[in-house]
Design a protein around this motif. Structure first.
Motif, PDB file in Angstrom:
ATOM      1  N   UNK A 137      36.758  35.017 -21.274  1.00 21.24           N
ATOM      2  CA  UNK A 137      36.756  34.284 -22.483  1.00 21.24           C
ATOM      3  C   UNK A 137      35.856  33.184 -22.530  1.00 21.24           C
ATOM      4  N   UNK A 138      34.797  32.914 -23.195  1.00 22.78           N
ATOM      5  CA  UNK A 138      33.990  31.541 -23.362  1.00 22.78           C
ATOM      6  C   UNK A 138      35.105  30.433 -23.275  1.00 22.78           C
ATOM      7  N   UNK A 139      34.879  29.522 -22.623  1.00 22.44           N
ATOM      8  CA  UNK A 139      35.632  28.150 -22.586  1.00 22.44           C
ATOM      9  C   UNK A 139      35.275  27.494 -23.718  1.00 22.44           C
ATOM     10  N   UNK A 140      35.980  27.663 -24.973  1.00 24.29           N
ATOM     11  CA  UNK A 140      35.929  26.838 -26.125  1.00 24.29           C
ATOM     12  C   UNK A 140      37.487  26.559 -26.748  1.00 24.29           C
ATOM     13  N   UNK A 141      37.338  25.321 -27.491  1.00 23.56           N
ATOM     14  CA  UNK A 141      38.560  25.023 -28.047  1.00 23.56           C
ATOM     15  C   UNK A 141      38.789  25.974 -29.367  1.00 23.56           C
ATOM     16  N   UNK A 142      39.614  27.038 -29.459  1.00 25.83           N
ATOM     17  CA  UNK A 142      39.705  27.773 -30.705  1.00 25.83           C
ATOM     18  C   UNK A 142      39.994  27.508 -31.947  1.00 25.83           C
ATOM     19  N   UNK A 143      40.754  26.189 -32.072  1.00 25.75           N
ATOM     20  CA  UNK A 143      40.575  25.706 -33.436  1.00 25.75           C
ATOM     21  C   UNK A 143      39.250  25.271 -33.970  1.00 25.75           C
TER      22      UNK A 143
END
Length: 375
Positions: free
Chosen positions: A244-250
């Motif tokens: 899964x891409x490394x990104x802050x989900x919020x």
């Protein structure tokens, strides 16, 4: 009332509870697939039911109680789910157990979550009559409010009214699983499967496809259900992504909510609005200064065409003179990011997840944040 005659072996048409024959009767309800919740009173107002007859069970359309009866469709769903003999299968809304009984024959265990106590009684009795009760665990609770036990895969005919939040709970939850084979309203399934450039492409597809791949399995006719709903259904299979891409989900959820508030509007037109610039300035300041949270965003929302961005607002109230210069400089910074990256004239409805992730990273690098708790 004339019934279509189906050649299937299970005892859905007649069943016995406490020595009484059970017949599946139907109450009418309009606009069933748009209801967010349900209330028994909704059905009682539409049609008076015989409350004293223990031999009857009433299927409430407002609860999404549609029983899939076609054995060929049931067999196909189980086969396409690739159930293994060692699997624990999670089923949401098993109803009277047509799909459950098929799953119990191939899986090690089935955990069924059913909110209707009447259905639970039928389900347990049917499993017991076939000697399968040891493989079945029933949780009589609201699936959206209960914590899921550990499971290997999901196979379910999901009530239409809770499709979006339930899928969000699966793909963004803490439970790891191999796949989810789901029977959904056909229109909803098409939106879930939509790709950039499709007319149905929206925030629902963007958010789910960030963490999972969606596979179309087949369409299911409304005539395969009792009672017959107003629309056809489709079966899809969700495969969670390993990487899964490394990104802050919020931050991602807030960003896609902003972009898809008007999905066919250019990003430049969306972000040049003073109200939007002010909101982003306040959030970005809170991230930089670690201030307390004063705004909240919807984590998962598949409504793509509703927005308050173009409502008339009191700009004097929103933008005091002392902040006007700061806000204009901040808005210029937003526009500069869009212009230099080539996104100013692009529309969210035509952008891939890779492009959206890239744009979000550019905004964050420039100190522009969409969620006040973003890292």
């Amino acid at each position: 009332m004339l019934w279509r005659i189906y050649s299937f072996s299970f005892d859905i048409a007649r069943f016995v509870i406490r020595g009484q024959p059970l017949r599946l009767l139907v109450t009418k309800s309009s606009n069933y697939y748009n209801r967010k919740g349900y209330d028994d009173d909704d059905d009682k107002k539409i049609r008076k039911i015989n409350e004293g007859d223990e031999g009857n069970i009433y299927l409430h359309k407002s609860r999404g109680q549609y029983i899939l009866t076609n054995p060929r469709v049931l067999d196909t769903i189980v086969r396409k789910a690739d159930v293994r003999s060692t699997d624990t299968i999670l089923e949401i809304g098993p109803g009277t157990g047509n799909l459950t009984l098929k799953l119990l024959q191939v899986a090690q265990k089935v955990v069924a979550i059913e909110i209707d106590k009447r259905m639970v009684e039928i389900l347990i009795n049917r499993a017991s009559n076939r000697g399968l009760e040891n493989r079945l665990s029933v949780i009589c609770k609201d699936a959206l409010k209960t914590e899921f036990p550990q499971f290997d895969a999901v196979v379910a005919n999901i009530p239409y009214g809770i499709s979006s939040p339930l899928i969000a709970k699966f793909v963004f939850g803490t439970n790891s699983f191999r796949s989810a084979t789901l029977l959904l309203q056909k229109e909803f399934a098409r939106r879930l499967l939509a790709n950039p450039g499709d007319s149905q492409f929206n925030r629902l597809a963007v958010n789910v496809k960030l963490v999972a791949d969606i596979e179309f399995i087949m369409d299911v006719s409304k005539r395969d259900f009792i009672p017959c709903p107003k629309v056809d259904s489709s079966v899809v299979k969700i495969h969670p992504k390993v990487n899964v891409p490394s990104v802050d989900m919020n931050e991602w959820w807030a960003f896609t909510r902003t972009c898809f508030s008007k999905k066919n509007k250019t990003l430049g037109a969306t972000f040049k609005q003073k109200k939007k610039a002010y909101e982003l300035l306040r959030r970005s300041e809170m991230v930089d200064q670690h201030k307390d949270k004063v705004m909240t965003n919807c984590i998962f929302d598949d409504e793509t065409n509703k927005s308050n961005d173009e409502e008339e607002v009191d700009e004097e109230h929103l933008h005091p003179p002392c902040f006007e210069k700061e806000m204009n400089l901040f808005r210029d910074k937003i526009v500069e990011v869009l212009r230099t990256s080539g996104f100013e004239e692009k529309r969210p409805s035509k952008l891939s997840n890779e492009e959206l992730l890239y744009l979000l990273s550019l905004f964050n690098q420039a100190g522009i944040h969409f969620h006040d708790k973003a890292k």
